[in-house]
Structure formats: structure tokens, C-alpha cells
Design an enzyme around this catalytic site. Structure first.
Site, mmCIF file in Angstrom:
data_model
loop_
_atom_site.group_PDB
_atom_site.id
_atom_site.type_symbol
_atom_site.label_atom_id
_atom_site.label_comp_id
_atom_site.label_asym_id
_atom_site.label_seq_id
_atom_site.Cartn_x
_atom_site.Cartn_y
_atom_site.Cartn_z
ATOM 1 N N HIS A 231 -1.694 -0.204 -9.823
ATOM 2 C CA HIS A 231 -2.015 -1.616 -8.496
ATOM 3 C C HIS A 231 -2.731 -2.510 -9.179
ATOM 4 C CE1 HIS A 231 -3.867 -0.858 -4.194
ATOM 5 N NE2 HIS A 231 -3.658 -2.202 -4.818
ATOM 6 N N ASP B 45 4.095 -0.162 -7.279
ATOM 7 C CA ASP B 45 2.553 -0.427 -7.737
ATOM 8 C C ASP B 45 1.678 -0.008 -7.373
ATOM 9 O OD1 ASP B 45 0.641 -2.144 -9.398
ATOM 10 O OD2 ASP B 45 0.127 -3.306 -7.552
ATOM 11 N N ARG C 180 0.601 -1.455 -0.131
ATOM 12 C CA ARG C 180 -0.196 0.620 -0.180
ATOM 13 C C ARG C 180 0.757 1.242 -0.353
ATOM 14 N NH1 ARG C 180 -3.174 -3.088 -0.808
ATOM 15 N NH2 ARG C 180 -5.248 -3.810 -0.197
ATOM 16 N N GLU D 95 -3.440 8.062 -4.791
ATOM 17 C CA GLU D 95 -3.470 6.699 -5.794
ATOM 18 C C GLU D 95 -5.104 7.316 -6.466
ATOM 19 O OE1 GLU D 95 -3.972 1.912 -5.065
ATOM 20 O OE2 GLU D 95 -1.834 2.821 -5.080
#
Length: 351
Positions: free
Chosen positions: A313, A289, A266, A294
Site C-alpha cells: 500500500h 498494492d 482498496r 491488510e
């Protein structure tokens, strides 16, 4: 006895369609009668819908003769009151809890001697695979090469320039020191994938069983030591109140030049500003990622840095892994109905 058992599934139609595979459903049908209660809701949220009286009444009327209850997206929270309405209940399983217990009162279940299971780890395999891919891409400086190629540059007309490239100097994973920040389900799968490369694994995880050191031939160490000594650092820590900002400015600055930093957990586990500042110096390489915020803002400098490989992600998002959540849950029902302990008990990440 098995024919009289009943397993209830509470989920959205979308969750049923995407996650409940025919083979697993057939296995579960051999164990018990299956009943399904549909609730509306998002197929992507971990939080339960509001505990409105109508939803709780529907759920309370559904559970009295259940031996196991499987919940997913859309299910109301399984409270002590709901459990009290289900005297035969031996197990509650959440296929998408992500170990936060948003849908299940775990303390109440423990008092009622009801096993609680979370099979969110069904996506651990693809996350571990993508972590390995990002490690390899980073070590070869592949993101920078790709950017230059698609921009039309003719690479390496002068081979002496190539000799200074990080992908040439540090490009092989074999024998590298790889530091894992957390060794849960994803970390342990990644260690298996790393084994053929004969890496020297380090791990920081204050909650991991000490026995894992012998199982995976790894050394547990402090976070500061891991950040300062590993050739590759992989962030796998879940986001909790304790881990938010865990990898801060001091840890980011401790990484040696040439380090490859990978994050597939995360974004908020890492101090985003400190990471961006270090990456702008272009003395480390990152495979990212997840990020905070985000998605990565359109104007973010990360999108243009040659030493950063970005993905949106996607590490745990594959069609193959989606039925695995339910398949693992059927395994757990089999264990509990056989009188065994579940393999994936739900231990909440935060109190």
C-alpha cells in the site's frame, strides 16, 4: 479587502510539519492573515476525534472571524453549529477527507452557502504512476522472474522455455486494451500516462461525465464487458457501501487467461477469496498494492505465488506528494476569494 481576510488552519502538529509547505504558506499569506489551531490526534486517520465539549468549544471560539477554514488530521467535525459561529465563512477545505466528509457536514455547508473542498487528490499522481508500473511489471511477468533470480536460479538455459513465458508472449503495453474500473482523478491521470502507448481504453464508471469519452478517446462499458475483454484491468474505485465487493467471483472468473489485474484502490472492492482462487490457477497475473485484509497476512498464499507482484500500500505515499495536498488547497482559496467556483468540491462518496 484581502488584508482583512483570515484563514484558519486546524490540524495536528505532525500534519502541519509534513504537509504545509513554505511556498504554499507564502502564497496564502499574500491572500490573508493565517491563524492556526493545533489539536492532538493521529496523522493517519480520516475520522474526526470524538466531539467532546472542550474541543468543540475551542473550535467555536476560533472561527468567528474566519473567511476560510482548512482542516486536516486532528480537527473536530465542522458542524452546523460551528458554521453558525462563523458568519464570514466562505469556504471549508479538508486536505485529507478522501471524499468521505468525515470532518465536514456538507449538507449544512450547502445550506449556509459555504463552499466545501477536498484536496485528497494530491496523491493521485503517484498512485497513477504506480498503477502504470504494476501494469508494465505484470505484462513482463517481472515478479516471477525476480523471484527466480533471487532464489539463485539460472534463467533460460533453454531458450525454448522462454518462448512460453507470458512476458514474452504478451509483454508489450502498446496497443493493448486497458480497462479502468473508475475514472476519477487517478484514472484520468493514468489515461494521460497511457496515451504514449496508444492503448485502447475502456472504462466502467456510472458516475463519470459522458464527455470524458471524447476527451480521452475511451469507451464506457459495463463492468462485465470490461472484465471479459480487457488485456489489463486496473481497479481504481473508491471503497464505499456501493463498491464493496464490486469485483466479485463472476467478474474475476470472466477475465481471459493472460489478463493482468492491478489494484491500487482498496482491497475490499475486490472479493479477496475469489481473486486468490483465480490466481492459484496461475493463468492470470496480478499487481496488488492493496488487499483485504491488510497487510497481507504472513501466511497468505499470495506471498508465494509467482504470478503475483505485491507492494505494501505504497502507491500514494511519497514525500513529494505530501505538500501537494496543502498547495492545491491554497489554489482553491485563491479561486473562492476571487469569486470563482472551487475545482475540487467535496461530494461525499456515501450518503
Amino acid at each position: 479587502m484581502n488584508a482583512r481576510r483570515r484563514v484558519g488552519i486546524v490540524a495536528t502538529q505532525a500534519s502541519w510539519d509534513r504537509y504545509v509547505g513554505e511556498a504554499a504558506l507564502k502564497r496564502l499569506s499574500a491572500l490573508a492573515e493565517i491563524v492556526w489551531l493545533e489539536f492532538p490526534g493521529s496523522s493517519r486517520t480520516l475520522s474526526p476525534p470524538p466531539a467532546d465539549p472542550e474541543s468543540m468549544a475551542r473550535l467555536a471560539a476560533f472561527v468567528p472571524d474566519l473567511d476560510a477554514l482548512i482542516v486536516s488530521h486532528g480537527a473536530p467535525r465542522i458542524t452546523a453549529g460551528i458554521m453558525a459561529a462563523a458568519p464570514r465563512l466562505a469556504m471549508i477545505g479538508d486536505t485529507h477527507g478522501d471524499r468521505f466528509a468525515a470532518r465536514v457536514d456538507v449538507a449544512a455547508a450547502k445550506r449556509a452557502c459555504i463552499a466545501v473542498v477536498d484536496t485528497t487528490n494530491g496523491s493521485s499522481d503517484p498512485v497513477a504512476e504506480w498503477a502504470l508500473a504494476l501494469i508494465l511489471l505484470g505484462l513482463r511477468n517481472a515478479g516471477a522472474h525476480f523471484r527466480r533470480l533471487i532464489e539463485g536460479e539460472l534463467l533460460w538455459p533453454d531458450r525454448d522455455v522462454f518462448l512460453k513465458d507470458p512476458g514474452y508472449l504478451n509483454g508489450e503495453l502498446t496497443g493493448k486494451t486497458v480497462g479502468l474500473v473508475a475514472v476519477g482523478n487517478i484514472g484520468r491521470r493514468l489515461l494521460e500516462l497511457l496515451a504514449p502507448f496508444h492503448v485502447k481504453p475502456l472504462a466502467f464508471d456510472p458516475y463519470a461525465p459522458a464527455a470524458l469519452a471524447g476527451v480521452y478517446d475511451l469507451a464506457f462499458t459495463s463492468l462485465d464487458t470490461l472484465m471479459a475483454t480487457a488485456d489489463v484491468v486496473v481497479c481504481l474505485a473508491p471503497l464505499t457501501g456501493e463498491t464493496k465487493g464490486l469485483i466479485g467471483k463472476a467478474q474475476i472468473e470472466a477475465m481471459r487467461p493472460g489478463t493482468v489485474f492491478v489494484n491500487v484502490s482498496r482491497g475490499a472492492v475486490v472479493d479477496s477469496s475469489a481473486l486468490v482462487a483465480r490466481l492459484q490457477r496461475q493463468d492470470i497475473i496480478a499487481g496488488i498494492d492493496v488487499f483485504d485484509p491488510e497487510p497481507v497476512p504472513v501466511g497468505s498464499v499470495l506471498r508465494s505465488l509467482p504470478n503475483v507482484f505485491l507492494s505494501p500500500h505504497i502507491a500514494g505515499v511519497t514525500a513529494a506528494c505530501e505538500p501537494r495536498f496543502f498547495d492545491l488547497m491554497v489554489d482553491e482559496v485563491e479561486r473562492v476569494f476571487a469569486g470563482h467556483q472551487p475545482r475540487f468540491p467535496l461530494i461525499p462518496r456515501d450518503p
